[in-house]
Design an enzyme around this catalytic site. Structure first.
Site, short mmCIF file in Angstrom:
data_model
loop_
_atom_site.label_atom_id
_atom_site.label_comp_id
_atom_site.label_asym_id
_atom_site.label_seq_id
_atom_site.Cartn_x
_atom_site.Cartn_y
_atom_site.Cartn_z
N ARG A 208 -4.40 6.66 -8.60
CA ARG A 208 -5.89 6.78 -8.73
C ARG A 208 -6.12 7.90 -7.70
NH1 ARG A 208 -7.83 0.61 -8.89
NH2 ARG A 208 -5.48 0.61 -8.13
N LYS B 259 -0.03 6.38 -0.90
CA LYS B 259 -1.58 6.04 -0.42
C LYS B 259 -1.74 5.49 0.88
CE LYS B 259 -3.36 2.35 -2.78
NZ LYS B 259 -4.10 1.66 -3.84
N ARG C 283 -2.14 53.68 34.89
CA ARG C 283 -2.69 54.44 33.89
C ARG C 283 -2.79 56.03 34.13
NH1 ARG C 283 -8.53 52.58 36.15
NH2 ARG C 283 -8.68 54.02 37.58
C1 UD1 Z 1 -5.79 -5.80 -6.20
C2 UD1 Z 1 -5.96 -7.22 -6.74
C3 UD1 Z 1 -7.39 -7.32 -7.16
C4 UD1 Z 1 -8.25 -7.18 -5.77
C5 UD1 Z 1 -7.99 -5.86 -5.14
C6 UD1 Z 1 -8.46 -5.92 -3.76
C7 UD1 Z 1 -3.75 -7.89 -8.07
C8 UD1 Z 1 -3.22 -7.82 -9.44
N1 UD1 Z 1 -5.12 -7.38 -7.92
O1 UD1 Z 1 -5.91 -4.91 -7.10
O2 UD1 Z 1 -7.72 -8.47 -7.64
O3 UD1 Z 1 -9.68 -7.24 -6.28
O4 UD1 Z 1 -6.46 -5.89 -4.99
O5 UD1 Z 1 -8.44 -4.34 -3.17
O6 UD1 Z 1 -3.19 -8.02 -6.89
N2 UD1 Z 1 1.51 -3.17 -4.04
C9 UD1 Z 1 2.80 -3.13 -3.75
N3 UD1 Z 1 3.77 -3.44 -4.85
C10 UD1 Z 1 3.21 -3.06 -6.15
C11 UD1 Z 1 1.81 -3.09 -6.42
C12 UD1 Z 1 0.91 -3.09 -5.46
O7 UD1 Z 1 3.09 -3.33 -2.68
O8 UD1 Z 1 4.14 -3.23 -6.99
C13 UD1 Z 1 0.48 -2.90 -3.14
C14 UD1 Z 1 -0.17 -1.49 -2.98
O9 UD1 Z 1 0.39 -0.66 -2.15
C15 UD1 Z 1 -1.55 -1.93 -2.41
C16 UD1 Z 1 -1.73 -3.28 -2.61
O10 UD1 Z 1 -0.49 -3.85 -3.07
O11 UD1 Z 1 -1.57 -1.86 -0.99
C17 UD1 Z 1 -2.85 -3.50 -3.93
O12 UD1 Z 1 -2.32 -2.99 -4.86
P1 UD1 Z 1 -3.36 -2.00 -5.88
O13 UD1 Z 1 -2.59 -1.61 -6.93
O14 UD1 Z 1 -4.19 -1.11 -5.26
O15 UD1 Z 1 -4.15 -3.38 -6.39
P2 UD1 Z 1 -5.71 -3.38 -6.97
O16 UD1 Z 1 -5.64 -2.63 -8.43
O17 UD1 Z 1 -6.49 -2.63 -6.07
CA CA Z 2 -6.39 -1.34 -4.03
#
Ligand code: UD1
Ligand code: CA
Length: 472
Positions: free
Chosen positions: A18, A25, A451
């Site tokens: 995003r 990020k 100079r």
């Molecule tokens: C997540 C939560 C959501 C919550 C929100 C709060 C889930 C499914 N959803 O959503 O309920 O309200 O955080 O901020 O967990 N990450 C990994 N590996 C991955 C995917 C993500 O390490 O495979 C890490 C990302 O780098 C990030 C964190 O996990 O730091 C959260 O991931 P992100 O994709 O931002 O989740 P949200 O959609 O924000």
């Molecule tokens: Ca997040």
């Protein structure tokens, strides 16, 4: 609070689609520091670094290099298949490495950077007190859109039945105001048992860690919610706009901390002050100033508008006029600088010295009470005490290949528009005539002129005009 039984994991493997940025990020900065460093900092105030497991994946080498010095452990998630998958990697890491599995596991998100150590400790405490399998940190922000929502069994009671992601909300769940912060505490055995049962039957086709809540509840295990005291500390940073919102909140908090310590800050909303900057009492900071990195400013100083100061130490009673730019330099008490002065790295400005408008310095030491007030370049130069460097003086420190040193003693008078061709030494109490090109050392007490002599031809203009008229 005894956190002996806890380890902390930080999920930081995601790309951050995003953001539409090439930079991972968690390495985006707020308050002048990477998101992940803020989170590690808070975690380290609760447990030692060897019990902090950072899950990295997208641009893992770059992320690791940026935070390695903190001493945390790293777990690789080679493919990013969701937050549940991230913790599956942690589970596999414990099995493979033989590292001791902690009784309780606190999970932080690398993109929720304002979390405070006090809050982390308080979730741990609630978790133990509630004897829960999972404790979720929640909040009720003005706009919950985008976050997972936390469904409580009975309003006002701690028990949770499920976390529902934004895209899976049923129409009547859209009004649920309580969000999941992405910060949780688990009894590790309860979490690890459920991780392998997660599936990807959801809108994103990912393993959701949030699904563990309903799975535990189905098993009659206790899942509870605890609300954060401030909303800011659980806000996520998924877009640049969200990040800049957190950045502003953080910098405002820094300005408030400084004001509480006696610093006058005009229009704090216009200031860009990094989190670790220190300023002494009775210093006045005018609007639109940037104080960055490890900058330290003493007391009774005045920093006028549009000045940018990076990693620089400034003593007491220093006046910085508008639009100066300082980088990795040191300024002693009572100095006056600017407007439009530029100190490049390793500029050391002595007590009560003056560095005036359009003066650039690099690798210089300027002695007590010396002045370079106008339009000057001083590079690789040592200037003694009470020396005056006239307007337009240039040290020629570079011969196209190498840099050379200029040494100027005490009480020297360098006349305006002089060029000092380095390497060169100008001893104390000497005098350089204006407009000189100085290529030879100047001994103490001498006058040096370098100079061409002036030629004056009386009546030359009249003679020229008359000869032109005669030709017409
Ligand atoms: C997540 C939560 C959501 C919550 C929100 C709060 C889930 C499914 N959803 O959503 O309920 O309200 O955080 O901020 O967990 N990450 C990994 N590996 C991955 C995917 C993500 O390490 O495979 C890490 C990302 O780098 C990030 C964190 O996990 O730091 C959260 O991931 P992100 O994709 O931002 O989740 P949200 O959609 O924000
Ligand atoms: Ca997040």
């Amino acid at each position: 609070m005894d956190t002996q039984s806890f380890a902390i994991t930080i999920m930081a493997a995601g790309q951050g689609t995003r953001l539409k940025s090439k930079r991972p990020k968690v390495l985006h900065e707020i308050g002048g520091r990477a998101l992940l460093l803020h989170v590690i900092d808070a975690a380290q105030k609760v447990v030692p670094a060897d019990r902090i497991y950072c899950i990295i994946g997208h641009e893992a080498d770059r992320v690791r290099a940026a935070v390695e010095s903190t001493g945390v452990q790293f777990v690789l998630q080679p493919e990013q298949r969701g937050t549940g998958h991230a913790l599956q990697m942690l589970k596999a890491f414990f099995a493979l490495s033989g590292a001791p599995i902690p009784e309780n596991l606190l999970v932080l998100s690398g993109d929720v950077p304002l979390i405070r150590p006090e809050t982390i400790a308080s979730i741990c405490e609630t978790h133990l007190h509630e004897q829960a399998a999972m404790t979720i940190l929640t909040a009720v922000p003005p706009n919950p859109t985008g976050y997972g929502r936390v469904l409580r069994r009975t309003p006002g009671q701690p028990e949770v039945t499920a976390i529902v992601e934004q895209k899976s909300l049923t129409p009547d769940q859209h009004s649920t105001p309580e969000i999941n912060s992405g910060i949780y505490c688990f009894r590790t055995s309860a979490l690890f048992e459920k991780l392998d049962l997660l599936d990807t039957n959801n809108a994103h086709g990912e393993f959701y860690l949030t699904d563990v809540a309903a799975m535990l509840v189905a098993d009659q295990q206790r899942v509870v919610a605890v609300q954060a005291e401030s909303i800011d500390e659980v806000l996520g940073a998924n877009t640049i706009a969200e990040m800049m919102h957190l950045d502003a909140a953080m910098r405002l908090a820094t300005a408030r901390r400084l004001m509480a310590a006696g610093v006058t800050i005009f229009r704090p909303d216009t200031q860009v002050i990094d989190a670790e900057v220190e300023v002494g009492p009775d210093t006045v900071i005018e609007p639109f100033v940037q104080l960055l990195g490890s900058t330290r400013i003493g007391s009774d100083c005045r920093i006028r508008s549009f000045t940018v100061i990076q990693d620089t130490r400034i003593g007491d009673n220093v006046t910085v006029l508008n639009a100066c730019n300082f980088d990795r330099s040191e300024i002693a008490d009572g100095a006056i600088l600017g407007p439009y002065a530029r100190l490049r790295p390793e500029s050391r400005i002595g007590e009560n010295a003056h560095i005036g408008n359009f003066v650039e310095t690099k690798k210089v030491t300027i002695g007590k009470g010396s002045k370079a007030n106008h339009l000057t370049y001083l590079g690789d130069t040592i200037v003694g005490e009470k020396t005056n460097i006239g307007a337009g003086t240039i040290t020629c420190n570079y011969d196209g290949v190498l840099k050379h040193q200029t040494t100027i003693g005490d009480n020297v008078f360098v006349g305006s528009d002089s060029t000092l061709v380095a390497p060169i030494t100008i001893e104390s109490n000497s005098y350089i005539a204006a407009g000189s090109s100085i290529t030879d050392d100047v001994p103490s007490g001498a006058l040096a002129l370098g100079r061409a002599r002036q030629v004056t031809k009386p009546g030359w203009v009249t003679a020229k005009n008359e000869s032109r008229k005669a030709r017409q």
